[in-house]
Design a protein around this motif. Structure first.
Motif, mmCIF file in Angstrom:
data_model
loop_
_atom_site.group_PDB
_atom_site.id
_atom_site.type_symbol
_atom_site.label_atom_id
_atom_site.label_comp_id
_atom_site.label_asym_id
_atom_site.label_seq_id
_atom_site.Cartn_x
_atom_site.Cartn_y
_atom_site.Cartn_z
ATOM 1 N N SER A 1 0.825 -1.197 0.000
ATOM 2 C CA SER A 1 0.000 0.000 0.000
ATOM 3 C C SER A 1 0.861 1.249 0.000
ATOM 4 O O SER A 1 2.049 1.184 -0.245
ATOM 5 N N CYS A 2 0.200 2.357 0.360
ATOM 6 C CA CYS A 2 0.903 3.626 0.210
ATOM 7 C C CYS A 2 2.080 3.795 1.160
ATOM 8 O O CYS A 2 2.978 4.580 0.905
ATOM 9 N N CYS A 3 2.129 3.055 2.274
ATOM 10 C CA CYS A 3 3.296 3.130 3.143
ATOM 11 C C CYS A 3 4.565 2.755 2.391
ATOM 12 O O CYS A 3 5.665 3.073 2.835
ATOM 13 N N GLY A 4 4.414 2.054 1.283
ATOM 14 C CA GLY A 4 5.560 1.659 0.481
ATOM 15 C C GLY A 4 6.411 2.831 0.058
ATOM 16 O O GLY A 4 7.606 2.687 -0.204
ATOM 17 N N ALA B 1 -0.475 2.535 10.257
ATOM 18 C CA ALA B 1 -1.663 2.423 11.087
ATOM 19 C C ALA B 1 -2.665 1.447 10.484
ATOM 20 O O ALA B 1 -3.380 0.752 11.199
ATOM 21 N N CYS B 2 -2.717 1.403 9.165
ATOM 22 C CA CYS B 2 -3.673 0.525 8.487
ATOM 23 C C CYS B 2 -3.488 -0.926 8.873
ATOM 24 O O CYS B 2 -4.436 -1.677 8.980
ATOM 25 N N GLY B 3 -2.237 -1.314 9.030
ATOM 26 C CA GLY B 3 -1.981 -2.710 9.339
ATOM 27 C C GLY B 3 -2.373 -3.058 10.755
ATOM 28 O O GLY B 3 -2.654 -4.204 11.072
HETATM 29 S S1 SF4 Z 1 -1.043 3.674 7.300
HETATM 30 FE FE1 SF4 Z 1 -2.399 3.065 5.641
HETATM 31 S S2 SF4 Z 1 -3.241 4.948 4.790
HETATM 32 FE FE2 SF4 Z 1 -1.476 5.474 6.062
HETATM 33 S S3 SF4 Z 1 0.207 5.576 4.598
HETATM 34 FE FE3 SF4 Z 1 0.178 3.523 5.460
HETATM 35 S S4 SF4 Z 1 -1.041 2.291 4.060
HETATM 36 FE FE4 SF4 Z 1 -1.423 4.429 3.618
#
Ligand code: SF4
Lengths: 427, 361
Positions: free
Chosen positions: B37-40, B102-104
């Protein structure tokens, strides 16, 4: 060269039974048809050597790709549904999550839809700040994509350089908005806080540095014979095809269509600045990459113009008076907005309700046209429906079609040349 | 269940070769490319020249067979969960998992989404890094913590949070009734979706509207804003309108949208088109809409007119269950996991936020 003859061998191969359980979006019997004929069905991903995850189902003949079927959605997080259950203002961080490196462009589109609905006139200074940051995000995203392209090509130096330069873009965002990547900086009616002159100086210096270093990057990676050999004349799309598949952004411009939302429907400060729309004619992977490399230079010039304009402007007045709900100004005085949202955030945005109707905005995000449609019922303080069409989702079709006739080994290079970022496409 | 994390550590610390094994594992934590995901984005920064995590012997690498670390970056969707598990299972032992974002942990911004799982239920996690996204330093410190864990043979948390006395804070010990604050969200009971004409100062548009009115007399054409034209039609004329617009020079679909009006038992299907080939039409977006019955949502597909409509129609089919007649791929799930049914319909309710602090479940 003598003609090669084709022989088909009737190999009794059975497609593995697990294929059924994967529920792939393929026409029924694809694997059987392929194994009976001369073709192989290859599965690429969702775990693969690059960035972002999606599955590509590739039908190959020899090592020539006949057809690619996408299986997206591995990063689909349901932004559109979540948006219906949050306040308008709470959706700003949400809508920028699909492409966080491009956060300002993504929140800008959404916020402009709100402004369109409420008829808010954004103060001049806020307009310039937004434009400046949007361009910084554009540079950052183009560098990101260049880095990922090099990962796909196995070119480690080409990965290190752009990411080092991206570091500067992150630093700028941090100084202006307080976060390295997820700025959530644009709010309806303006921006969250002002940019002072020392930060402006820093931005000017950073862009000058990027400009100089981008030249070196061009020498090392862009004009590198290996890069050219991998990308030139690979997966070319003609202008007609590009239009047919509805490609967007730099990838469309690489096919010779002069379409840039910043030019055709200018928003914020774009119509007061001078810059060029970069267009190429070849439509192959290399020109898709080159268009973006050249756009970085244009963005730098836009940022510099913005910095100059901002320095000449008086500080403050960055949230529109229309939303700040100020009383009429005294006679002879201009209505003045707020200098910061600090302390007034909940009062201004907590109960935001849009008049009933449908509002659509287009934004030129780094990877192309970004469309937001807000449907409001006029009573709720959350959107009734938010439609987000991200650039990645638009050019996926063209990306898939362009792969037809390529070699399997080119697949990764084409993937990189489109800068395909699954979280953005899947939302 | 077996404690896989402890087993791995135990394995490294056993036998005569333990010091060598520990040393080897500690300095070669290679993470598989699983940018979920975007954390990448921050992961890439951590491994690039700015932070250069390779200094600590950790390196991002292509295939799971050659790696021993998964860095789960943020969200794992229902569709991705299986891939995550397979990737993890294919890695050679001993293997480790770091979870960033946080998503994880509890879903972060997407906590009540219909397409999210909690990755720690899928793979055994060694270290969590909170943040949205966490900084590269955060990720690196998790790698360092993991290295220390391998070295010491035992896990230690890197932060200690003070235990809060919930009963005292909430005032529950006195037997008082707690009143939750009112949720700020107000959703109208019977929302009215009306898209109405708006007079605008836009000469070209008004001419275009007149022209379109002449061409499609059976539909209602009006402007809603500068550069925006709206056409109200019905399912019968939907395709005819599309053909008329195509002959005007509108050559691609910008968006296909469905609005679910639950209490009126109807769907509004909207298609927004624009042009790349005619210069004057470039900024113009024409949206034409048809209302269809919610119980039998069928509408002709536009893929034979505009190929660019294809994926969006399939997406809308996933979201709302609208059947686009003529699109060859109807009936298959495209974007969302097979177990989720028509999530964007208004009667598909998400979990609502609770405004009361509760003891963790
Ligand atoms: S915690 Fe979730 S929403 Fe925030 S950057 Fe990481 S993947 Fe994206």
């Amino acid at each position: 060269m003598s003609e090669m003859k084709e022989y088909s061998l009737p190999v009794p191969v059975k497609p593995p039974a697990e294929i059924e359980s994967l529920e792939l979006p393929v026409p029924p019997g694809l694997d059987e048809k392929a194994t009976k004929g001369d073709e192989i069905v290859l599965f690429v991903g969702p775990q693969h050597g690059g960035s972002g995850h999606m599955r590509l189902i590739v039908r190959v003949h020899g090592d020539v790709i006949r057809e690619v079927i996408p299986d997206p959605g591995f990063v689909h997080r349901g932004v559109e549904k979540l948006a219906e259950n949050k306040l308008y203002i709470q959706n700003i961080p949400l809508v920028e999550r699909p492409a966080i490196m491009d956060c300002v462009n993504f929140s800008l589109g959404y916020v402009r839809a709100i402004e369109q609905a409420m008829d808010i006139e954004v103060p001049e200074r806020a307009k310039y700040i937004r434009t400046m940051l949007a361009e910084i995000c554009r540079i950052g995203t183009h560098f990101y994509d260049a880095g990922i392209l090099s990962v796909f090509l196995g070119h480690t130096t080409g990965f290190m350089w752009p990411f080092a330069l991206r570091e500067l873009a992150c630093e700028v965002l941090m100084r202006v908005a307080g976060a390295r990547i997820t700025a959530s900086y644009v709010v309806p009616g303006g921006v969250r806080r002002d940019v002072d002159n020392s930060t402006l100086n820093y931005i000017y210096e950073a862009t000058t540095y990027i400009q100089r270093k981008a030249k070196d990057f061009e020498r090392i990676f862009v004009r590198n014979p290996v890069t050219i050999a991998r990308l030139k004349d690979v997966a070319a799309l003609s202008k007609k095809e590009a239009i047919k598949y509805g490609i967007v952004g730099p990838f469309l411009r690489a096919c010779g269509v002069e379409y840039d939302v910043r030019a055709v429907e200018p928003y914020d400060a774009y119509d007061e600045l001078t810059w060029d729309v970069i267009v190429a004619d070849e439509g192959d992977s290399y020109s898709r990459f080159l268009v973006r490399v050249n756009e970085i230079q244009q963005s730098i010039s836009i940022i510099k113009q913005c910095v100059k304009a901002l320095k000449d402007m008086p500080q403050g007045n960055i949230v529109s008076a229309d939303i700040a709900g100020k009383k009429k100004a005294k006679e002879g005085e201009e209505k003045r907005g707020l200098d910061t949202v600090k302390g007034a955030f909940f009062r201004l945005f907590g109960r935001l309700t849009l008049p009933a109707g449908e509002y659509t905005t287009l934004t030129e995000a780094a990877r192309g046209t970004l469309l937001y449609t807000i449907v409001s019922d006029g009573k709720s303080n959350a959107p009734y429906r938010l439609r987000v069409v991200t650039p990645g989702w638009c050019y996926l079709k063209g990306f898939m079609e362009s792969l037809k006739g390529c070699r399997v080994a080119d697949l990764q290079a084409v993937y990189g040349s489109f800068g395909y970022f699954p979280p953005e496409a899947d939302r | 269940m077996k404690d896989v994390n402890a087993e791995n550590i135990e394995f490294l610390g056993s036998g005569a070769l333990a010091p060598v094994k520990k040393w080897g594992a500690k300095w070669s934590l290679w993470a598989v490319h699983l940018v979920t995901s975007c954390c990448g984005v921050e992961l890439a920064h951590a491994y690039a020249s700015g932070y250069d995590a390779e200094r600590w012997g950790t390196l991002n690498f292509g295939m799971m067979r050659q790696t021993n670390l998964i860095i789960v970056e943020g969200t794992i969707t229902k569709k991705m969960a299986r891939a995550l598990r397979i990737t993890w299972e294919q890695m050679p032992d001993p293997k480790f998992v770091i979870l960033i974002g946080a998503c994880g942990i509890e879903g972060g911004l997407f906590w009540n989404s219909y397409h999210i799982t909690r990755p720690w239920k899928i793979v055994p996690v060694d270290y969590f890094v909170p943040g949205c996204p966490p900084t590269p330093e955060g990720l690196i410190s998790a790698v360092r913590a993991l290295q220390k864990k391998i070295e010491r043979g035992e896990a230690r948390t890197t932060v200690d949070f003070k235990e809060a006395d919930l009963a005292k804070i909430l005032g529950t010990e006195a037997g008082k009734e707690r009143k939750p604050p009112k949720p700020p969200l107000k959703i109208a009971e019977k929302p009215e979706i009306k898209i109405e004409p708006k007079e605008v100062d836009w000469e070209f548009g008004n001419q275009l509207v007149d022209k379109l009115r002449g061409k499609i007399p059976y539909a209602e054409v009006f402007t809603t804003n500068v550069n925006r034209i709206y056409i109200k039609t019905n399912a019968k004329f939907y395709k005819k309108v599309a053909k008329a617009l195509e002959s005007e020079g509108f050559d691609h679909v910008k968006s296909i949208n469905v609005i679910d009006v639950l209490h009126e038992n109807k769907f509004i299907v909207e298609c927004s088109v624009s042009s790349y080939s005619v210069k004057e039409l470039m900024p113009v977006i024409v949206t034409f809409a048809a209302e269809i019955d919610r119980n039998n949502p069928r509408i002709p597909s536009l893929t034979d007119i505009w190929l660019s409509a294809d994926y969006q129609e399939r997406e809308m089919h996933d979201f709302f269950g609208v059947w686009f007649e003529g699109n060859p791929n109807m009936g298959q799930k495209f974007l969302i996991a097979p177990e989720v049914e028509t999530p964007l319909r208004k009667d598909f309710k998400l979990e609502e936020p609770s405004y009361v602090l509760e003891e963790s479940k």
